[in-house]
Scaffold this active site. Structure first.
Site, PDB file in Angstrom:
ATOM      1  N   ASP A  51       0.810  -1.212   0.000  1.00 28.95           N
ATOM      2  CA  ASP A  51       0.000   0.000   0.000  1.00 28.95           C
ATOM      3  C   ASP A  51       0.846   1.267   0.000  1.00 28.95           C
ATOM      4  O   ASP A  51       0.451   2.284  -0.575  1.00 28.95           O
ATOM      5  CB  ASP A  51      -0.931   0.012   1.222  1.00 28.95           C
ATOM      6  N   ASN A 123      -5.010   8.692   2.015  1.00 26.89           N
ATOM      7  CA  ASN A 123      -5.087   7.980   3.290  1.00 26.89           C
ATOM      8  C   ASN A 123      -5.476   8.906   4.443  1.00 26.89           C
ATOM      9  O   ASN A 123      -6.561   8.802   4.987  1.00 26.89           O
ATOM     10  CB  ASN A 123      -3.743   7.323   3.615  1.00 26.89           C
ATOM     11  N   GLU A 124      -4.548   9.784   4.813  1.00 30.60           N
ATOM     12  CA  GLU A 124      -4.818  10.673   5.931  1.00 30.60           C
ATOM     13  C   GLU A 124      -3.833  11.826   5.956  1.00 30.60           C
ATOM     14  O   GLU A 124      -2.766  11.778   5.344  1.00 30.60           O
ATOM     15  CB  GLU A 124      -4.744   9.930   7.279  1.00 30.60           C
ATOM     16  N   ARG A 150      -5.237  19.559  23.217  1.00 35.94           N
ATOM     17  CA  ARG A 150      -3.815  19.561  23.550  1.00 35.94           C
ATOM     18  C   ARG A 150      -3.355  18.123  23.685  1.00 35.94           C
ATOM     19  O   ARG A 150      -3.985  17.326  24.378  1.00 35.94           O
ATOM     20  CB  ARG A 150      -3.516  20.340  24.831  1.00 35.94           C
ATOM     21  N   ASP A 152      -0.416  15.059  21.565  1.00 33.04           N
ATOM     22  CA  ASP A 152       0.652  14.812  20.594  1.00 33.04           C
ATOM     23  C   ASP A 152       0.244  15.174  19.174  1.00 33.04           C
ATOM     24  O   ASP A 152       1.106  15.392  18.322  1.00 33.04           O
ATOM     25  CB  ASP A 152       1.083  13.344  20.641  1.00 33.04           C
ATOM     26  N   GLY A 164      -5.357   2.355   8.568  1.00 36.26           N
ATOM     27  CA  GLY A 164      -3.928   2.478   8.790  1.00 36.26           C
ATOM     28  C   GLY A 164      -3.587   3.111  10.124  1.00 36.26           C
ATOM     29  O   GLY A 164      -3.851   2.555  11.196  1.00 36.26           O
ATOM     30  N   TYR A 165      -2.976   4.267  10.061  1.00 39.75           N
ATOM     31  CA  TYR A 165      -2.551   5.004  11.259  1.00 39.75           C
ATOM     32  C   TYR A 165      -3.752   5.236  12.175  1.00 39.75           C
ATOM     33  O   TYR A 165      -3.682   5.067  13.396  1.00 39.75           O
ATOM     34  CB  TYR A 165      -1.942   6.326  10.802  1.00 39.75           C
ATOM     35  N   SER A 168      -4.708   2.360  14.370  1.00 39.81           N
ATOM     36  CA  SER A 168      -3.744   2.064  15.423  1.00 39.81           C
ATOM     37  C   SER A 168      -3.977   2.905  16.675  1.00 39.81           C
ATOM     38  O   SER A 168      -3.457   2.575  17.740  1.00 39.81           O
ATOM     39  CB  SER A 168      -2.315   2.281  14.910  1.00 39.81           C
ATOM     40  N   ALA A 187      -2.876  10.908  21.964  1.00 44.95           N
ATOM     41  CA  ALA A 187      -2.493  11.192  23.358  1.00 44.95           C
ATOM     42  C   ALA A 187      -2.982  12.562  23.828  1.00 44.95           C
ATOM     43  O   ALA A 187      -2.197  13.428  24.200  1.00 44.95           O
ATOM     44  CB  ALA A 187      -0.974  11.081  23.509  1.00 44.95           C
TER      45      ALA A 187
END
EC number: 2.7.1.23
Length: 266
Positions: A51, A123-124, A150, A152, A164-165, A168, A187
């Protein structure tokens, strides 16, 4: 199949891979397909790899609307965008020749930085801190303030990017037939000052998402576009919306997106 006989192969120039591809090149020519050296001359753009290579092929050839994209994986690779592998290349040519194939359409998102620079993603797009410090953003939906984030960073995914990401970080896997955006947190901090939804949320295709970067010393975030990272200085805002463009790919019959999700993850 008229006007769809020119093929451009997109792959990393690896000597061993090129040897494996030579019989495929010969097979394509025997089936009256023409191999072209420039993607601009192709009606079919074929990536060779997983991919990640497919995403690069789409990006490097300009998200073309007038051609078909398709992906070939190698034996040890999986691909949610790629229906074919090196072992069934002849089957793919047969389908293209005799029109037994189906065409799948994947939505694309448009990303605008500082109301000036525009990018496209299949994708993103992700916005992440580049220093050991959280990044703060005001999140607007259709110009209405939704939350102050606020943490990451944030991921804004297409339906196909949701596997994908986005997946996760506990985002949902979305059917690619639903044109939408999914926003997921990286996060996030939740306290008396900063409060977020705390879960992914999905926006309809007509919505516009705006992220205003709070200028508190972390105004040089990394913007990830599919599998490429861009470091853009002095980012003040990022606007994400669903584009009118779609990427058309060749699909095997009886091999739905959910069939591939099952093979990949279950």
């Amino acid at each position: 199949m008229p006007n769809r006989k020119n093929i451009f192969f997109y792959y990393s120039k690896d000597q061993d891979l090129e040897k494996k591809l030579e019989p495929l090149f010969d097979l394509a020519q025997k089936n009256n397909f023409t191999l072209v050296d420039r993607s601009q001359d192709a009606n079919i753009i074929m990536s060779v790899g997983g991919d990640g290579v497919f995403l690069q092929a789409v990006r490097k050839t300009g998200f073309r609307q007038d051609c078909l994209y398709t992906g070939l994986t190698r034996s040890d690779e999986l691909g949610l965008y790629c229906d074919f592998n090196l072992d069934n290349f002849s089957e793919m040519l047969h389908q293209m020749e005799y029109e037994e194939m189906e065409v799948r359409r994947f939505p694309v998102i448009n990303v605008q930085v500082n109301d000036e620079i525009s990018f496209e993603c299949l994708n993103e797009v992700s916005i992440r801190s580049t220093i050991i410090k959280t990044i703060a953003m005001n999140v607007y939906i259709d110009n209405n303030h939704f939350e102050t984030f606020r943490g990451d960073g944030l991921i804004v995914a297409t339906p196909t990017g949701s596997t994908g990401y986005n997946k996760s970080v506990q985002g949902a896997v979305i059917d690619p037939k639903i044109p939408c955006l999914q926003v997921s947190e990286l996060a996030s901090l939740n306290n008396n000052r900063y409060r977020t939804l705390g879960s992914s949320f999905v926006l309809n295709k007509d919505r516009k998402l705006t992220l205003d970067i709070i200028q508190d010393g972390n105004d040089y975030p990394v913007v990830g576009l599919d599998n490429e990272a861009y470091s853009i200085r002095n980012i003040k805002n990022i606007t994400v919306s669903l584009s009118d463009k779609v990427i058309k790919t060749v699909k095997l019959k009886d091999n739905s997106y959910w069939d591939r999700v099952k093979r990949t993850f279950l």
